[in-house]
Design a protein around this motif. Structure first.
Motif, PDB file in Angstrom:
ATOM      1  N   GLY A 191     -16.981   1.059   4.171  1.00 28.76           N
ATOM      2  CA  GLY A 191     -15.269   0.211   5.263  1.00 28.76           C
ATOM      3  C   GLY A 191     -14.690  -0.756   4.638  1.00 28.76           C
ATOM      4  O   GLY A 191     -13.362  -0.490   4.569  1.00 28.76           O
ATOM      5  N   ASP A 192     -14.423  -1.970   5.444  1.00 24.98           N
ATOM      6  CA  ASP A 192     -12.890  -2.695   5.051  1.00 24.98           C
ATOM      7  C   ASP A 192     -12.933  -3.426   4.055  1.00 24.98           C
ATOM      8  O   ASP A 192     -11.604  -4.154   3.283  1.00 24.98           O
ATOM      9  N   ASP A 193     -13.570  -2.433   3.008  1.00 20.36           N
ATOM     10  CA  ASP A 193     -13.902  -3.683   1.217  1.00 20.36           C
ATOM     11  C   ASP A 193     -12.527  -2.692   0.927  1.00 20.36           C
ATOM     12  O   ASP A 193     -11.500  -2.680  -0.013  1.00 20.36           O
ATOM     13  N   LEU A 194     -12.530  -1.067   1.068  1.00 19.71           N
ATOM     14  CA  LEU A 194     -12.297   0.016   0.884  1.00 19.71           C
ATOM     15  C   LEU A 194     -10.514  -0.560   1.500  1.00 19.71           C
ATOM     16  O   LEU A 194      -9.589  -0.066   0.612  1.00 19.71           O
ATOM     17  N   LEU A 195     -10.520  -0.213   3.070  1.00 14.39           N
ATOM     18  CA  LEU A 195      -9.317  -1.564   3.437  1.00 14.39           C
ATOM     19  C   LEU A 195      -8.770  -2.013   2.540  1.00 14.39           C
ATOM     20  O   LEU A 195      -7.150  -1.860   2.208  1.00 14.39           O
ATOM     21  N   THR A 196      -9.682  -3.350   1.732  1.00 14.29           N
ATOM     22  CA  THR A 196      -8.855  -4.531   0.831  1.00 14.29           C
ATOM     23  C   THR A 196      -8.464  -3.419  -0.350  1.00 14.29           C
ATOM     24  O   THR A 196      -7.057  -3.598  -0.645  1.00 14.29           O
ATOM     25  N   ILE A 197      -8.970  -2.511  -1.146  1.00 15.97           N
ATOM     26  CA  ILE A 197      -8.220  -2.000  -2.113  1.00 15.97           C
ATOM     27  C   ILE A 197      -7.252  -1.330  -2.392  1.00 15.97           C
ATOM     28  O   ILE A 197      -5.887  -1.801  -2.557  1.00 15.97           O
ATOM     29  N   ILE A 198      -7.131  -0.749  -0.687  1.00 19.07           N
ATOM     30  CA  ILE A 198      -5.826   0.464  -0.639  1.00 19.07           C
ATOM     31  C   ILE A 198      -4.501  -1.183  -0.312  1.00 19.07           C
ATOM     32  O   ILE A 198      -3.343  -0.897  -0.360  1.00 19.07           O
ATOM     33  N   ILE A 199      -4.677  -1.852   0.752  1.00 19.26           N
ATOM     34  CA  ILE A 199      -3.753  -2.428   0.921  1.00 19.26           C
ATOM     35  C   ILE A 199      -3.227  -3.228  -0.334  1.00 19.26           C
ATOM     36  O   ILE A 199      -2.581  -4.055  -0.996  1.00 19.26           O
ATOM     37  N   GLY A 200      -4.290  -3.853  -1.363  1.00 13.39           N
ATOM     38  CA  GLY A 200      -4.393  -3.754  -1.982  1.00 13.39           C
ATOM     39  C   GLY A 200      -3.609  -3.548  -3.889  1.00 13.39           C
ATOM     40  O   GLY A 200      -2.390  -4.240  -4.450  1.00 13.39           O
ATOM     41  N   MET A 201      -2.777  -2.426  -3.031  1.00 12.40           N
ATOM     42  CA  MET A 201      -1.904  -1.378  -4.158  1.00 12.40           C
ATOM     43  C   MET A 201      -1.111  -1.310  -3.043  1.00 12.40           C
ATOM     44  O   MET A 201       0.276  -1.283  -3.670  1.00 12.40           O
ATOM     45  N   GLY A 202      -0.787  -2.195  -2.138  1.00 12.83           N
ATOM     46  CA  GLY A 202       0.118  -1.800  -1.535  1.00 12.83           C
ATOM     47  C   GLY A 202       1.369  -3.608  -1.583  1.00 12.83           C
ATOM     48  O   GLY A 202       1.683  -3.864  -0.791  1.00 12.83           O
ATOM     49  N   LEU A 203       0.061  -4.748  -1.572  1.00 16.41           N
ATOM     50  CA  LEU A 203       1.207  -5.884  -2.168  1.00 16.41           C
ATOM     51  C   LEU A 203       1.969  -5.884  -3.648  1.00 16.41           C
ATOM     52  O   LEU A 203       1.114  -6.375  -4.469  1.00 16.41           O
ATOM     53  N   ASP A 204       2.905  -5.985  -3.826  1.00 17.03           N
ATOM     54  CA  ASP A 204       3.935  -6.272  -5.167  1.00 17.03           C
ATOM     55  C   ASP A 204       3.508  -7.139  -6.199  1.00 17.03           C
ATOM     56  O   ASP A 204       3.187  -6.786  -7.418  1.00 17.03           O
ATOM     57  N   ASN A 205       2.532  -8.616  -5.184  1.00 13.97           N
ATOM     58  CA  ASN A 205       2.607  -9.343  -6.690  1.00 13.97           C
ATOM     59  C   ASN A 205       0.377  -9.788  -6.831  1.00 13.97           C
ATOM     60  O   ASN A 205      -0.468 -11.064  -7.763  1.00 13.97           O
ATOM     61  N   ILE A 206       0.001  -8.316  -6.516  1.00 11.31           N
ATOM     62  CA  ILE A 206      -0.951  -8.672  -7.157  1.00 11.31           C
ATOM     63  C   ILE A 206      -1.586  -7.390  -7.990  1.00 11.31           C
ATOM     64  O   ILE A 206      -1.577  -5.708  -8.278  1.00 11.31           O
ATOM     65  N   LYS A 207      -2.777  -8.059  -8.751  1.00  5.76           N
ATOM     66  CA  LYS A 207      -3.708  -7.211  -9.354  1.00  5.76           C
ATOM     67  C   LYS A 207      -4.839  -7.049 -10.079  1.00  5.76           C
ATOM     68  O   LYS A 207      -5.146  -8.130 -10.853  1.00  5.76           O
ATOM     69  N   PHE A 208      -5.244  -6.211  -9.643  1.00  6.44           N
ATOM     70  CA  PHE A 208      -6.610  -5.585  -9.549  1.00  6.44           C
ATOM     71  C   PHE A 208      -7.498  -5.738 -11.370  1.00  6.44           C
ATOM     72  O   PHE A 208      -6.572  -4.346 -11.665  1.00  6.44           O
ATOM     73  N   GLU A 209      -7.921  -6.493 -11.834  1.00  8.82           N
ATOM     74  CA  GLU A 209      -8.683  -6.543 -12.765  1.00  8.82           C
ATOM     75  C   GLU A 209      -9.782  -5.755 -13.444  1.00  8.82           C
ATOM     76  O   GLU A 209      -9.999  -4.819 -14.393  1.00  8.82           O
ATOM     77  N   GLY A 210     -10.760  -5.649 -12.514  1.00  9.53           N
ATOM     78  CA  GLY A 210     -11.613  -5.214 -12.186  1.00  9.53           C
ATOM     79  C   GLY A 210     -12.130  -4.809 -10.983  1.00  9.53           C
ATOM     80  O   GLY A 210     -12.290  -6.051 -10.273  1.00  9.53           O
ATOM     81  N   ILE A 211     -13.437  -3.749 -10.272  1.00  5.55           N
ATOM     82  CA  ILE A 211     -14.056  -4.051  -9.453  1.00  5.55           C
ATOM     83  C   ILE A 211     -15.532  -4.366  -9.786  1.00  5.55           C
ATOM     84  O   ILE A 211     -15.790  -2.698 -10.407  1.00  5.55           O
ATOM     85  N   THR A 212     -16.923  -4.411  -8.821  1.00 10.14           N
ATOM     86  CA  THR A 212     -17.573  -4.636  -8.996  1.00 10.14           C
ATOM     87  C   THR A 212     -18.038  -4.384  -7.340  1.00 10.14           C
ATOM     88  O   THR A 212     -18.380  -5.118  -6.947  1.00 10.14           O
ATOM     89  N   SER A 213     -19.341  -3.549  -7.690  1.00 11.43           N
ATOM     90  CA  SER A 213     -19.792  -3.227  -6.906  1.00 11.43           C
ATOM     91  C   SER A 213     -21.542  -3.378  -6.812  1.00 11.43           C
ATOM     92  O   SER A 213     -21.818  -4.679  -7.576  1.00 11.43           O
TER      93      SER A 213
END
Length: 323
Positions: free
Chosen positions: A13-35
């Motif tokens: 749900g909104d966790d996936l949405l969070t990844i999507i918007i993270g890709m649309g924010l210029d100053n955000i970089k995901f180093e890792g994702i754990t489930s």
């Protein structure tokens, strides 16, 4: 400089949405994702993240599957309101042969290695039960003092709970893990229902977003619409989707979205009716000067919902238009 995030989540749900918007924010970089998994395994959830990364991210992101049950309790069923758009996304990725095979085995190893290799630089963002983080702390307690900050979407200070009268669902689903996390990290910001329930996307806003007809646009729209309809079905008086997890990420992007109060936070693990409650006591400077052993947590109490929705809308459209 980009803000570097290690994201621990139950990826639904909104966790996936969070990844999507993270890709649309210029100053955000995901180093890792754990489930974290339940009836849908952590590996299956990690595969969803891998597919999103494959479609959206210009850089590689390490992904690892974690726990599938709380530390000591039986797993509880999570929300399945978003199953339809998620299954449609999985079908698309399978048909396109986008399913990845480089999911790492062991969230604990990924969490501890990223933090140790980047001491003082990682923001730990948590939007699910805190089981993986608690296990990482048991394995390597020293990481508690190696992160830049910890943002937890969970808990409620003065608002009613969403899974019991006093508890928020992420904390409720593994209160023992939450207690370990809140007791160990010295720099936690708690983004709970006190603020997330004030940032709402309704039908009108969803239509105004005019999301692109790409696979990501369809996934995002499907998640939002499913959540709106689920809240309508429940008859809670909220005919909209609260941005629980996306707000936690947006706070990393723009801290001034919220105001916080320093509190002592204790997690209830034994109550018959209060299990999972985040018991928050505001701590004044006078109180802290008299007892510096009090562990302070920054508890979000106010949010600029107008600016938060503007950030969300812009980031979501940016990400959806990448394809």
């Amino acid at each position: 400089m980009k803000k570097r995030i290690l994201y621990d989540t139950d990826l639904i749900g909104d966790d996936l949405l969070t990844i999507i918007i993270g890709m649309g924010l210029d100053n955000i970089k995901f180093e890792g994702i754990t489930s974290f998994g339940r009836s849908i395994s952590s590996f299956e959830r990690a595969a969803l993240a891998e597919n999103l990364i494959d479609l959206l991210s210009p850089y590689s992101i390490r992904v690892a599957a974690g726990a599938n049950a709380p530390l000591v309790r039986s797993p509880r069923e999570g929300c399945n309101a978003c199953n339809k758009p998620i299954m449609e996304f999985k079908t698309y990725c399978n048909l396109k042969n986008n399913k990845k095979n480089n999911i790492e085995d062991g969230a604990i190893n990924l969490i501890t290695s990223i933090i140790k290799e980047n001491q003082g630089e990682i923001t730990l963002l948590c939007t699910g039960p805190l089981t993986n983080i608690a296990l990482a702390l048991k394995d390597s307690p020293e990481i508690a003092n190696m992160v830049k900050e910890v943002i937890v979407m969970g808990g409620t200070a003065w608002t009613l709970g969403n899974i019991s009268p006093v508890a928020e669902s992420n904390i409720y689903n593994d209160p023992e893990a939450a207690k370990i996390v809140f007791d160990c990290f010295p720099n936690i910001t708690m983004v709970g229902l006190d603020v997330t329930l004030k940032v709402l996307v309704d039908d009108k806003m969803l239509n105004n977003l005019n999301l692109s007809d790409t696979v990501i646009g369809k996934l995002a729209k499907g998640i939002i619409l499913s959540c709106i309809n689920e809240h309508k079905r429940r008859g809670e008086g909220i005919n909209a989707m609260p941005l629980h997890d996306p707000l936690a990420l947006m706070i990393v992007f723009k801290r001034e979205l919220i105001k916080t109060v320093n509190c002592e936070v204790n997690i209830e693990t034994c109550g018959t009716y209060t299990t999972g409650q985040t018991v928050c006591r505001p701590v004044t400077p006078f109180m802290y000067n008299n007892d510096k052993n009090i562990k302070l947590v920054k508890v979000a109490t106010e949010v600029n919902n107008k600016i938060a929705l503007e950030v969300f809308s812009k980031a979501l459209c940016n990400a959806c238009n990448k394809l």
